[in-house]
Scaffold this motif. Structure first.
Motif, short mmCIF file in Angstrom:
data_model
loop_
_atom_site.label_atom_id
_atom_site.label_comp_id
_atom_site.label_asym_id
_atom_site.label_seq_id
_atom_site.Cartn_x
_atom_site.Cartn_y
_atom_site.Cartn_z
N GLY A 149 -5.58 2.27 4.42
CA GLY A 149 -5.11 0.89 3.64
C GLY A 149 -5.45 -0.21 4.33
O GLY A 149 -6.04 -1.03 3.53
N PHE B 71 0.96 -1.24 0.00
CA PHE B 71 0.10 0.05 -0.15
C PHE B 71 0.91 1.44 0.13
O PHE B 71 1.90 1.29 0.98
CB PHE B 71 -0.98 0.15 1.05
CG PHE B 71 -1.85 1.11 1.26
CD1 PHE B 71 -2.78 1.39 0.47
CD2 PHE B 71 -1.71 2.08 2.42
CE1 PHE B 71 -3.58 2.42 0.71
CE2 PHE B 71 -2.39 3.25 2.51
CZ PHE B 71 -3.50 3.47 1.78
N CYS C 23 5.73 2.10 -0.18
CA CYS C 23 4.88 1.24 0.20
C CYS C 23 5.05 0.76 1.60
O CYS C 23 6.27 0.59 2.17
CB CYS C 23 4.84 -0.11 -0.60
SG CYS C 23 4.36 0.31 -2.29
N HIS D 107 -9.07 -0.93 3.44
CA HIS D 107 -9.46 -1.36 2.05
C HIS D 107 -9.04 -2.60 1.67
O HIS D 107 -9.65 -3.49 1.22
CB HIS D 107 -8.69 -0.23 1.23
CG HIS D 107 -8.63 -0.49 -0.29
ND1 HIS D 107 -9.90 -0.52 -1.15
CD2 HIS D 107 -7.77 -0.95 -1.23
CE1 HIS D 107 -9.76 -0.87 -2.20
NE2 HIS D 107 -8.41 -1.02 -2.38
N HIS D 108 -7.94 -3.01 2.12
CA HIS D 108 -7.16 -4.24 2.39
C HIS D 108 -8.17 -5.47 2.67
O HIS D 108 -8.21 -6.54 2.32
CB HIS D 108 -5.64 -4.38 2.63
CG HIS D 108 -4.99 -5.48 2.15
ND1 HIS D 108 -4.65 -5.76 0.99
CD2 HIS D 108 -4.15 -6.28 3.01
CE1 HIS D 108 -4.10 -6.80 0.91
NE2 HIS D 108 -3.68 -7.34 2.18
#
Length: 297
Positions: A62, A18, A31, A65-66
């Motif tokens: 993140g 991410f 990331c 969302h993941h």
């Protein structure tokens, strides 16, 4: 080069990586590997005004969302749930509730609490019976408790068990005057007083009364009630187990005392629930508990 950055921090095109920012000079993406991130503790450190909350919000977005872990945010300053205004740019910052809608539950501390005028999904009230003596001992520095405190707390627990907090809160500091056969008047502890309980249970009266004085700061908290309208602690645990994310906003209860008490009590109960589910997974082949990240300030 971009390949050097990708080799160290991860390729942004690979699943689980991410992008949390870009190198200043070249603009190469940097990331975080979220699969590894959820496996261990991490910290965000920096001086005031360097963007800790902004970076934390980005990382949380993140993770959500993941969606390979549930997240509980203990949000002392009401920064993460609803939309906010950046202190430096004065621009609107999208909150996690706006971004992920039904996947995020915003919880307000105390009945009827609102977060900057907005109504949370539900409110958290703590039952007096939920407060253990160990929760109080964790507040030793904040309440300036004495070395005698554990002894007094243990005696309260032995006398009243899980109702010790409510019983101690209800005790008075009153005395009564009695007259003996010779007409001499003596002042003695009234029935239902701290001193009367201490005398009856072999506890130092001065120590008991000192602890009673210290705990007045908790006795007056409106989010600690004898019988909550709902088991909101169980609601939070159920939401996390079900794959949702929870942002607990402290509203106007922004003192260190509030934060330490609520975060310790809540995480103790959550740990117990996760340990039980983990043992069931290992021993009886039941479903493995969902990974959980708890965010504290």
């Amino acid at each position: 080069g971009e390949g050097d950055i990708a080799e160290i921090f991860g390729d942004p095109d690979k699943d689980g990586n991410f992008v949390i920012g870009y190198t200043r000079e070249q603009g190469h993406p940097v990331c975080v590997n979220l699969d590894k991130f959820v496996q261990r503790s991490s910290g965000v450190f920096g001086a005031t005004g360097t963007g800790k909350s902004f970076l934390t919000r980005l990382v949380l977005a993140g993770l959500m969302h993941h969606n390979n872990a549930s997240v509980l945010v203990l949000d002392m300053h009401n920064e993460y749930g609803f939309d906010d205004i950046a202190s430096d740019t004065k621009k609107s910052v999208v909150g996690l509730k706006t971004k992920f809608k039904s996947r995020v539950n915003v919880v307000g501390l105390g009945a009827g609490a609102t977060i900057r005028g907005q109504v949370p999904d539900f409110n958290l009230e703590l039952a007096m019976s939920d407060i253990s003596s160990s929760d109080i001992e964790m507040l030793t520095r904040e309440l300036n408790l004495k070395e005698t405190t554990p002894t007094t707390l243990n005696a309260l627990w032995m006398t009243f068990r899980e109702n010790w907090f409510a019983a101690f809160r209800a005790m008075t500091r009153e005395t009564v005057v009695i007259e003996d056969e010779k007409g001499k008047k003596n002042e003695v502890p009234a029935e239902g007083s701290v001193a009367a309980w201490a005398d009856a249970n072999g506890v130092n009266v001065a120590a008991a009364e000192a602890l009673h004085d210290k705990l007045r700061r908790l006795f007056n908290k409106d989010y600690i009630v004898e019988k909550p309208a709902a088991d909101s602690v169980a609601q939070i645990i159920h939401a996390l187990e079900g794959g949702k994310h929870v942002v607990l906003s402290f509203g106007e209860n922004e003192s260190d005392l509030d934060y330490l008490l609520v975060s310790n009590l809540l995480t103790r109960k959550i740990r117990s629930a996760w340990e039980r589910k983990t043992n069931e997974f290992r021993s009886h082949g039941k479903a493995e508990p969902r990974p959980l990240i708890i965010v504290v300030e």
